[in-house]
Design a protein around this motif. Structure first.
Motif, PDB file in Angstrom:
ATOM      1  N   GLU A  11      -7.162  -2.778  -1.064  1.00 23.26           N
ATOM      2  CA  GLU A  11      -6.871  -3.587   0.134  1.00 23.26           C
ATOM      3  C   GLU A  11      -7.934  -4.657   0.354  1.00 23.26           C
ATOM      4  O   GLU A  11      -7.602  -5.778   0.754  1.00 23.26           O
ATOM      5  CB  GLU A  11      -6.776  -2.674   1.352  1.00 23.26           C
ATOM      6  CG  GLU A  11      -6.239  -3.384   2.599  1.00 23.26           C
ATOM      7  CD  GLU A  11      -5.759  -2.414   3.653  1.00 23.26           C
ATOM      8  OE1 GLU A  11      -5.283  -2.905   4.694  1.00 23.26           O
ATOM      9  OE2 GLU A  11      -5.842  -1.184   3.461  1.00 23.26           O
ATOM     10  N   LYS A  12      -9.160  -4.328   0.049  1.00 20.37           N
ATOM     11  CA  LYS A  12     -10.228  -5.339   0.178  1.00 20.37           C
ATOM     12  C   LYS A  12     -10.021  -6.470  -0.826  1.00 20.37           C
ATOM     13  O   LYS A  12     -10.267  -7.642  -0.526  1.00 20.37           O
ATOM     14  CB  LYS A  12     -11.585  -4.680  -0.017  1.00 20.37           C
ATOM     15  CG  LYS A  12     -12.012  -3.756   1.142  1.00 20.37           C
ATOM     16  CD  LYS A  12     -13.418  -3.251   0.980  1.00 20.37           C
ATOM     17  CE  LYS A  12     -13.822  -2.367   2.146  1.00 20.37           C
ATOM     18  NZ  LYS A  12     -13.812  -3.084   3.428  1.00 20.37           N
ATOM     19  N   ASP A  43      -7.194  -8.646   0.523  1.00 20.66           N
ATOM     20  CA  ASP A  43      -7.674  -9.490   1.621  1.00 20.66           C
ATOM     21  C   ASP A  43      -8.553 -10.616   1.117  1.00 20.66           C
ATOM     22  O   ASP A  43      -8.515 -11.736   1.648  1.00 20.66           O
ATOM     23  CB  ASP A  43      -8.464  -8.636   2.634  1.00 20.66           C
ATOM     24  CG  ASP A  43      -7.570  -7.675   3.391  1.00 20.66           C
ATOM     25  OD1 ASP A  43      -6.337  -7.895   3.421  1.00 20.66           O
ATOM     26  OD2 ASP A  43      -8.095  -6.692   3.972  1.00 20.66           O
ATOM     27  N   LEU A  52      -6.946   2.981  -2.588  1.00 14.61           N
ATOM     28  CA  LEU A  52      -6.135   1.991  -1.884  1.00 14.61           C
ATOM     29  C   LEU A  52      -6.974   1.177  -0.901  1.00 14.61           C
ATOM     30  O   LEU A  52      -6.713  -0.022  -0.700  1.00 14.61           O
ATOM     31  CB  LEU A  52      -4.983   2.686  -1.153  1.00 14.61           C
ATOM     32  CG  LEU A  52      -3.942   3.354  -2.060  1.00 14.61           C
ATOM     33  CD1 LEU A  52      -2.952   4.160  -1.234  1.00 14.61           C
ATOM     34  CD2 LEU A  52      -3.208   2.309  -2.900  1.00 14.61           C
ATOM     35  N   ASP A  53      -7.991   1.808  -0.309  1.00 14.62           N
ATOM     36  CA  ASP A  53      -8.903   1.062   0.570  1.00 14.62           C
ATOM     37  C   ASP A  53      -9.595  -0.050  -0.206  1.00 14.62           C
ATOM     38  O   ASP A  53      -9.726  -1.185   0.279  1.00 14.62           O
ATOM     39  CB  ASP A  53      -9.960   2.002   1.163  1.00 14.62           C
ATOM     40  CG  ASP A  53      -9.394   2.931   2.227  1.00 14.62           C
ATOM     41  OD1 ASP A  53      -8.277   2.678   2.723  1.00 14.62           O
ATOM     42  OD2 ASP A  53     -10.081   3.923   2.554  1.00 14.62           O
ATOM     43  N   GLY A  54     -10.051   0.283  -1.415  1.00 12.55           N
ATOM     44  CA  GLY A  54     -10.709  -0.729  -2.244  1.00 12.55           C
ATOM     45  C   GLY A  54      -9.758  -1.832  -2.668  1.00 12.55           C
ATOM     46  O   GLY A  54     -10.120  -3.014  -2.670  1.00 12.55           O
ATOM     47  N   GLY A 113      -6.314   7.514  -1.336  1.00  6.34           N
ATOM     48  CA  GLY A 113      -6.557   6.666  -0.176  1.00  6.34           C
ATOM     49  C   GLY A 113      -7.813   5.834  -0.329  1.00  6.34           C
ATOM     50  O   GLY A 113      -7.847   4.655   0.075  1.00  6.34           O
ATOM     51  N   LEU A 114      -8.866   6.410  -0.918  1.00  2.00           N
ATOM     52  CA  LEU A 114     -10.089   5.640  -1.161  1.00  2.00           C
ATOM     53  C   LEU A 114      -9.816   4.484  -2.126  1.00  2.00           C
ATOM     54  O   LEU A 114     -10.321   3.363  -1.934  1.00  2.00           O
ATOM     55  CB  LEU A 114     -11.180   6.549  -1.730  1.00  2.00           C
ATOM     56  CG  LEU A 114     -11.738   7.629  -0.804  1.00  2.00           C
ATOM     57  CD1 LEU A 114     -12.815   8.431  -1.524  1.00  2.00           C
ATOM     58  CD2 LEU A 114     -12.315   7.011   0.474  1.00  2.00           C
ATOM     59  N   ARG A 121       0.825  -1.199   0.000  1.00  2.85           N
ATOM     60  CA  ARG A 121       0.000   0.000   0.000  1.00  2.85           C
ATOM     61  C   ARG A 121       0.870   1.266   0.000  1.00  2.85           C
ATOM     62  O   ARG A 121       0.610   2.206  -0.761  1.00  2.85           O
ATOM     63  CB  ARG A 121      -0.951  -0.008   1.201  1.00  2.85           C
ATOM     64  CG  ARG A 121      -1.839   1.224   1.247  1.00  2.85           C
ATOM     65  CD  ARG A 121      -2.938   1.103   2.287  1.00  2.85           C
ATOM     66  NE  ARG A 121      -3.715   2.335   2.324  1.00  2.85           N
ATOM     67  CZ  ARG A 121      -5.034   2.402   2.396  1.00  2.85           C
ATOM     68  NH1 ARG A 121      -5.752   1.280   2.436  1.00  2.85           N
ATOM     69  NH2 ARG A 121      -5.652   3.569   2.422  1.00  2.85           N
ATOM     70  N   GLU A 122       1.875   1.276   0.826  1.00  2.12           N
ATOM     71  CA  GLU A 122       2.789   2.425   0.863  1.00  2.12           C
ATOM     72  C   GLU A 122       3.551   2.539  -0.452  1.00  2.12           C
ATOM     73  O   GLU A 122       3.769   3.643  -0.967  1.00  2.12           O
ATOM     74  CB  GLU A 122       3.761   2.258   2.033  1.00  2.12           C
ATOM     75  CG  GLU A 122       4.756   3.396   2.170  1.00  2.12           C
ATOM     76  CD  GLU A 122       5.749   3.162   3.293  1.00  2.12           C
ATOM     77  OE1 GLU A 122       6.791   3.847   3.310  1.00  2.12           O
ATOM     78  OE2 GLU A 122       5.489   2.293   4.153  1.00  2.12           O
ATOM     79  N   THR A 159      -4.841   2.929 -11.487  1.00  4.71           N
ATOM     80  CA  THR A 159      -4.199   3.910 -10.607  1.00  4.71           C
ATOM     81  C   THR A 159      -3.552   5.008 -11.436  1.00  4.71           C
ATOM     82  O   THR A 159      -3.672   6.202 -11.128  1.00  4.71           O
ATOM     83  CB  THR A 159      -3.150   3.233  -9.709  1.00  4.71           C
ATOM     84  OG1 THR A 159      -3.772   2.223  -8.914  1.00  4.71           O
ATOM     85  CG2 THR A 159      -2.493   4.247  -8.782  1.00  4.71           C
TER      86      THR A 159
END
Length: 268
Positions: A261-262, A265, A257-259, A254-255, A117-118, A180
């Protein structure tokens, strides 16, 4: 075989592992970008090269904007005839295609071991900064030609490397990096257009269009309850200590990256 990196640094990119069997069928601009072809042998060569032509074109556009990118203007800046340039770059379209790779510069170095993510945030921010160094580039039409130059490929490789340690399938990693980048380009285009438009507006007119001042005079709460509620709660209030362009860019990234990340996972 090796190709010169298109950042003008003289760094050579090793392409010995590539299959060059079909090089003869590649578009000329692609071969020039990768150092797989030489310009025409006739005409003056001393002091003139593809690298110098492209660097000068970028300098001219930095100073005068995208509209200045003509072969005649470039020849005048270089001190050669326009016909001399055509021995190196066959057309303005070919010039633009080559510039579009050179202008982004070398891909960023992401420290190995950086969490995905970073790493992807660093990659996206680096792309945004690279584009905003030459905002005129965002006005150019690429004519539907996908980027194929060595710099663009190095950026794509670096972006995919950010996701290398995730369980995501490789095709999905590619889609994430591509989208992205599309976000970054869109955001940079908006910022560049907004800055250009703002430069032509008088302070008095800009103040009259300030949302916290303008909207209460236009919006009836009964008709626009959500918008007037956001206005009343300070949604449009500017913080003088915050760069809103950087803040908005980081917020939307950030939004995204949140998606992502899901997705990561979900594939564990």
């Amino acid at each position: 075989m090796s190709a010169r990196g298109d950042d003008g640094s003289g760094t050579e990119m090793d392409t010995s592992g590539a299959d060059n069997a079909g090089v003869g069928d590649l578009p000329r601009a692609v071969k020039l970008a990768w150092g797989l072809a030489e310009p025409g042998s006739r005409g003056p060569r001393r002091g003139l090269s593809i690298e110098r032509i492209l660097d000068t074109a970028i300098e001219v556009a930095d100073a005068e904007g995208a509209a200045s990118l003509s072969m005649a203007r470039l020849a005048k800046e270089l001190g050669f005839t326009t016909m001399s340039l055509y021995r190196y770059v066959k057309s303005k379209d070919e010039l633009i295609e080559l510039i579009s790779d050179r202008v982004v510069g070398p891909a960023p170095h992401i420290e190995p071991g950086t969490p995905w993510r970073e790493a992807l945030a660093q990659w996206a921010t680096s792309e945004y900064e690279a584009l905003m160094r030459h905002p005129w580039w965002l006005q150019l039409s690429l004519g539907g030609v996908p980027p194929t130059g060595p710099n663009n490929m190095a950026w794509l490789e670096a972006g995919l490397g950010c996701l290398a340690d995730t369980p995501l399938p490789k095709p999905l990693r590619f889609q994430i990096v591509l989208n992205t980048s599309l976000y970054v380009i869109g955001r940079a285009r908006f910022a560049a257009d907004f800055a250009a438009a703002s430069a032509t507006v008088s302070p008095e007119y800009a103040a009259a269009l300030d949302y916290p001042v303008l909207l209460p005079r236009l919006l009836a709460p009964a008709e626009f309850p959500h918008l007037t509620g956001a206005l009343a709660d300070g949604a449009f209030d500017a913080d003088p200590d915050v760069d809103w362009e950087d803040a908005d860019f980081a917020f939307a990234l950030g939004l995204m990256l949140d998606g992502i990340e899901k997705l990561v996972d979900a594939h564990r």
